[in-house]
Design a protein around this motif. Structure first.
Motif, PDB file in Angstrom:
ATOM      1  N   UNK A   1       0.799  -1.231   0.000  1.00  0.00           N
ATOM      2  CA  UNK A   1       0.000   0.000   0.000  1.00  0.00           C
ATOM      3  C   UNK A   1       0.834   1.284   0.000  1.00  0.00           C
ATOM      4  N   UNK A   2       1.930   1.374   0.737  1.00  0.00           N
ATOM      5  CA  UNK A   2       2.712   2.621   0.681  1.00  0.00           C
ATOM      6  C   UNK A   2       3.237   2.946  -0.714  1.00  0.00           C
ATOM      7  N   UNK A   3       3.349   1.936  -1.550  1.00  0.00           N
ATOM      8  CA  UNK A   3       3.867   2.143  -2.906  1.00  0.00           C
ATOM      9  C   UNK A   3       2.753   2.317  -3.933  1.00  0.00           C
ATOM     10  N   UNK A   4       1.632   1.613  -3.749  1.00  0.00           N
ATOM     11  CA  UNK A   4       0.598   1.648  -4.784  1.00  0.00           C
ATOM     12  C   UNK A   4      -0.537   2.630  -4.490  1.00  0.00           C
ATOM     13  N   UNK A   5      -0.760   2.968  -3.219  1.00  0.00           N
ATOM     14  CA  UNK A   5      -1.831   3.924  -2.927  1.00  0.00           C
ATOM     15  C   UNK A   5      -1.607   5.288  -3.590  1.00  0.00           C
ATOM     16  N   UNK A   6      -0.386   5.849  -3.548  1.00  0.00           N
ATOM     17  CA  UNK A   6      -0.177   7.122  -4.252  1.00  0.00           C
ATOM     18  C   UNK A   6      -0.411   7.005  -5.761  1.00  0.00           C
ATOM     19  N   UNK A   7      -0.108   5.846  -6.338  1.00  0.00           N
ATOM     20  CA  UNK A   7      -0.335   5.655  -7.770  1.00  0.00           C
ATOM     21  C   UNK A   7      -1.823   5.604  -8.076  1.00  0.00           C
ATOM     22  N   UNK A   8      -2.578   4.982  -7.171  1.00  0.00           N
ATOM     23  CA  UNK A   8      -4.029   4.926  -7.350  1.00  0.00           C
ATOM     24  C   UNK A   8      -4.631   6.324  -7.308  1.00  0.00           C
ATOM     25  N   UNK A   9      -4.190   7.117  -6.350  1.00  0.00           N
ATOM     26  CA  UNK A   9      -4.691   8.499  -6.250  1.00  0.00           C
ATOM     27  C   UNK A   9      -4.352   9.274  -7.513  1.00  0.00           C
ATOM     28  N   UNK A  10      -3.119   9.141  -7.980  1.00  0.00           N
ATOM     29  CA  UNK A  10      -2.697   9.859  -9.204  1.00  0.00           C
ATOM     30  C   UNK A  10      -3.519   9.419 -10.402  1.00  0.00           C
ATOM     31  N   UNK A  11      -3.764   8.109 -10.518  1.00  0.00           N
ATOM     32  CA  UNK A  11      -4.527   7.590 -11.658  1.00  0.00           C
ATOM     33  C   UNK A  11      -5.964   8.103 -11.635  1.00  0.00           C
ATOM     34  N   UNK A  12      -6.561   8.167 -10.477  1.00  0.00           N
ATOM     35  CA  UNK A  12      -7.977   8.548 -10.396  1.00  0.00           C
ATOM     36  C   UNK A  12      -8.174  10.057 -10.440  1.00  0.00           C
ATOM     37  N   UNK A  13      -7.125  10.824 -10.168  1.00  0.00           N
ATOM     38  CA  UNK A  13      -7.222  12.272 -10.322  1.00  0.00           C
ATOM     39  C   UNK A  13      -7.017  12.711 -11.755  1.00  0.00           C
ATOM     40  N   UNK A  14      -6.395  11.854 -12.526  1.00  0.00           N
ATOM     41  CA  UNK A  14      -6.130  12.187 -13.934  1.00  0.00           C
ATOM     42  C   UNK A  14      -7.437  12.129 -14.727  1.00  0.00           C
TER      43      UNK A  14
END
Length: 438
Positions: free
Chosen positions: A419-432
């Motif tokens: 989660x510390x590695x993929x949660x920020x990617x999820x946020x970035x993907x869904x804000x795009x």
């Protein structure tokens, strides 16, 4: 070896790779000739892409071959569910075919580049992964170094170290410390594996259990299964799966020994389907009648052996029987994954050489779902017993199911660790904005 010499040794590895780079193409040509590379896609092994990089977060997942690929499919689906693009690399033609059949266009598939400076740099510069997740026991120094140089997190999941690999790395302790220390996180398959990674310099290291316990049963074509089972009729069946050279001969011995009493159908599934011609020739020399799945041969009352020489159809073969011998355990060492057999309702038999799946077998044997046999003669006796004793066979099948259920949970533990590695990617993907993901 002190730290200075260890760094010199790794530098020497990199320099040797640069010097050997001109030989990479002839090497790949040879492997292509031997059927070990995809002729149309061999340039991917040199780091040249054959697909476009999508916009947005992308995680590079590497699985060496079929077993590792099956293990990480649930994790890949979790990444996709979080709107993260997945670049999946594998190293074999058979694993590439499995990716196509199981994941299709859900992921971007490429063959993994050779562990040489120019292919790796080219690969990373083009794909720009936000993280690299590996499900493999091998350590590739150039890949580790190039990812580390770019501060790309390197995570190893379902991680294991065989007895042989661990002993070898212990002999190069300082080099191991330099390489294993580049890993951002190790999620090990067992406590033993976790301790081995820590001993070699990895940190942090967690234990998840075996991801293969959380995989779905392998798929199958229902109509194809119905057709074959109609052809089998009332005959008893047993299967020898994931076999290596020498184990098909053992299966032939068992078949010939039991045929006068059972007239059974024996299903043989070589670990490498490209060996189908050689296996068929051996079986015919022994006077056995062979039907091959790759030719869509019918199973007739005269058929002795049904040869499963196709990729991605283990779900078909295991659903045709309730007794499964899992190979690479008699004539070869290391073992193969018994979980698919246990999942699909088979009493599991194995040879003694299963060190790569030691913990898995221990749990299934402890529950009563598997039995270890010493040699070919003992295999024949075990197959005869299980085919004729319905109560004992059913008890082993039920125990195998129970063992598999007990082993589930590795996926949730692994995802939580990531989660510390993929949660920020999820946020970035869904804000795009959706239009930017094309």
């Amino acid at each position: 070896m002190n730290m200075g010499l260890a760094r010199m040794a790794l530098l020497g590895y990199r320099v040797a790779g640069i010097c050997l780079y001109p030989l990479a193409s002839p090497y790949l040509d040879y492997r292509t000739f031997k059927g070990k590379e995809d002729r149309q896609r061999r340039s991917e092994r040199l780091g040249f892409p054959s697909a476009a990089r999508p916009r947005g977060p992308l995680v590079w997942v590497h699985a060496a071959s079929v077993g590792e690929t099956n293990a990480v499919i649930p994790l890949i689906r979790e990444l996709l569910r979080r709107d993260i693009h997945v670049l999946l690399t594998t190293g074999t033609v058979t694993s590439a075919a499995l990716v196509k059949s199981r994941l299709g266009d859900e992921v971007i598939h490429q063959y993994v580049p050779l562990d040489l400076k120019f292919p790796i740099k080219r690969f990373i510069a083009y794909w720009r992964p936000d993280a690299a997740i590996t499900a493999e026991s091998e350590i590739w120094p150039t890949t580790l170094s190039e990812l580390s140089r770019r501060n790309i997190p390197q995570i190893r999941v379902n991680a294991r170290l065989s007895d042989r690999s661990y002993a070898r790395w212990q002999g190069y302790g300082t080099i191991a410390e330099l390489l294993f220390g580049k890993l951002s996180l190790v999620v090990a398959r067992s406590d033993v594996d976790a301790e081995r990674f820590r001993d070699l310099g990895a940190w942090p290291v967690l234990t998840s259990g075996n991801l293969k316990g959380d995989t779905d049963p392998p798929p199958y074509d229902e109509k194809v299964l119905e057709g074959y089972m109609a052809q089998v009729g009332e005959r008893r069946t047993w299967a020898a799966i994931c076999t290596f050279e020498g184990e098909e001969e053992a299966a032939a011995f068992v078949h010939r020994a039991l045929k006068p009493r059972h007239q059974q159908l024996t299903i043989i599934v070589p670990r490498h389907p490209e060996r189908g011609d050689a296996v068929e020739a051996m079986l015919k020399e022994k006077g056995l009648t062979v039907a091959r799945r790759s030719r869509n041969d019918a199973i007739t009352p005269e058929t002795d052996i049904f040869l499963g020489d196709t990729i991605g159809e283990m779900g078909l073969y295991l659903r045709m029987t309730e007794v499964s011998f899992v190979g690479r355990s008699l004539s070869e060492k290391g073992g193969q994954n018994p979980l698919e057999s246990a999942m699909l309702g088979c009493a599991v038999l194995t040879g003694p050489n299963v060190e790569n799946f030691r913990e898995t077998y221990q749990q299934i044997i402890r529950k009563g779902g598997a039995r270890m046999i010493r040699d070919t003669e003992m295999l024949a006796k075990a197959v005869h017993y299980l085919m004729t004793n319905d109560i004992a066979r059913r008890k082993m099948i039920d125990s195998g199911h129970e063992a598999v259920q007990d082993m589930r949970g590795a996926l949730s533990t692994t995802v939580k660790a990531l989660e510390p590695y993929i949660n920020p990617l999820t946020v970035s993907a869904r804000l795009r904005p959706a239009s930017a993901n094309g």
